[in-house]
Motif scaffolding. Structure first.
Motif: not given
Length: 382
Positions: A112, A116, A295, A300-301, A332, A334, A363-364, A367, A370-371
């Motif tokens: 991740y 970044r 993306a 990946s974000a 962001l 994602v 951001g995490q 992420d 998003s899943r």
């Protein structure tokens, strides 16, 4: 510096200058003559300098013997198993590699963090100094160190030591960063504590932000479970409503079809002055937004603070960059991953004006959500 390194730097500078010229299309017609002259100069530079150099480099045979490759593999293994937290970054502190000890210290997965900025893991007041020192180190001005504080541990100072590290095959200068917690200087024993150890006081602001993230993830889970199975766009609309206003001023959701992309949801600021821009963003072709396509391809974000490429989210009908018109300060982007590879769509979140920029922790969280969104989109009726 090798010829490949020099060419990579020149090409990166060329791309940056072209981006600036493209953003100048929003200028009044009377001010565009100078921009046109500069664009013609850049085209001449590409034709007469960059292209011949590229052809020469492409014609070169690949270097490196099997022994060289084995040596590089040994060094990579040593880097990963080094007990000290270590990261390789570029002059803008963007992470290229991070070892296991560094992921344990920062609380961020290596996959991740790659791509970044390492400065994004620090409290806001320490980001600028780290970028400045990394840039100076990359320019060859010598090794240096400074004390920084991580977002995860704001009360525990960390000594960051920076040294330039020339790596073969790397297009940009590389900086080796060694993070050493608890060595910023002698600390007086705290009352009621153990000599030589600081008493860590709870950071109420950080605790509040973490609680807010948990509340947001919980609200997202409830909204997704309430959606009817089999309706992917209803899932996107519900997820966007949870994020809009609470997490970002703009929420844009795009879906990937069999042959084309479709803009499914656009939620922007509620004020009437922004309504025309909201309508224009809704009419955009997602394929014309480089940020969205990147993306989707990379899976990946992307987290950006004060985006340098103002054309990353495309243009409006007049040719002006959307990010400029919306006054975006951080974003962001994602992907919504599919189980067997590929993406079901891409979610783009924008913050504007002088508001707080997206953090690595946020951001995490995005992420993770998003899943969950992608899973809910694939649900089928029983």
């Amino acid at each position: 510096m090798t010829q490949t390194d020099e060419f990579g730097e020149d090409l990166a500078d060329f791309v940056r200058r072209v981006g600036e010229l493209r953003s100048a299309r929003a200028l009044p017609p009377g001010e565009q003559q100078g921009v046109l002259d500069a664009a013609l100069f850049e085209l001449q530079h590409a034709a007469e300098s960059l292209w011949p150099r590229y052809e020469r480099l492409a014609a070169r045979a690949p270097d490196g013997t099997p022994a060289d490759r084995q040596e590089r593999q040994l060094l990579k293994t040593l880097f990963q198993r080094l007990p000290l937290p270590v990261a390789l970054v570029d002059r803008d502190t963007v992470v290229r590699r991070m070892n296991v000890a560094a992921t344990g210290l920062t609380g961020v997965r290596a996959g991740y963090a790659t791509g970044r900025p390492l400065a994004g893991l620090l409290v806001s007041g320490d980001r600028g100094p780290l970028r400045t020192q990394a840039a100076a180190t990359a320019r060859g001005e010598g090794a240096r160190s400074l004390t920084v504080r991580l977002q995860q541990r704001p009360d525990e100072p960390v000594r960051a030591s920076l040294v330039a590290l020339p790596l073969p095959g790397e297009p940009q200068p590389t900086v080796l960063v060694v993070l050493q917690p608890g060595v910023s200087g002698p600390a007086a024993p705290a009352a009621g504590g153990v000599a030589g150890r600081r008493l860590v006081r709870p950071d109420l602001a950080e605790a509040t932000r973490r609680a807010g993230m948990l509340d947001l993830v919980d609200a997202m889970a409830c909204a997704l479970l309430a959606c009817p199975p089999g309706d992917a766009e209803a899932v996107l609309r519900a997820a966007s409503r949870v994020l809009h206003g609470r997490f970002a001023e703009w929420v844009v959701a795009d879906t990937a079809g069999a042959r084309s992309w479709h803009r499914a949801v656009v939620l922007g600021p509620p004020d009437a002055a922004r309504a025309p821009l909201v309508e224009e963003v809704a009419r955009q072709d997602p394929a014309g937004c480089p940020l969205v396509m990147e993306a989707a391809r990379g899976g990946s974000a992307s987290l950006q603070v004060r985006p340098e490429d103002v054309l990353a989210f495309g243009e409006d009908a007049s040719g002006a960059p959307v990010l400029v018109r919306a006054e975006v300060s951080s974003l962001l982007c994602v992907p919504l991953p599919l189980e067997g590879g590929g993406v079901a769509g891409v979610l783009t979140l924008l913050r504007t004006g002088a508001g707080r920029a997206f953090s690595m922790a946020e951001g995490q969280a995005a992420d993770v959500m998003s899943r969950h969104i992608a899973l809910a989109m694939r649900r089928r009726p029983a």
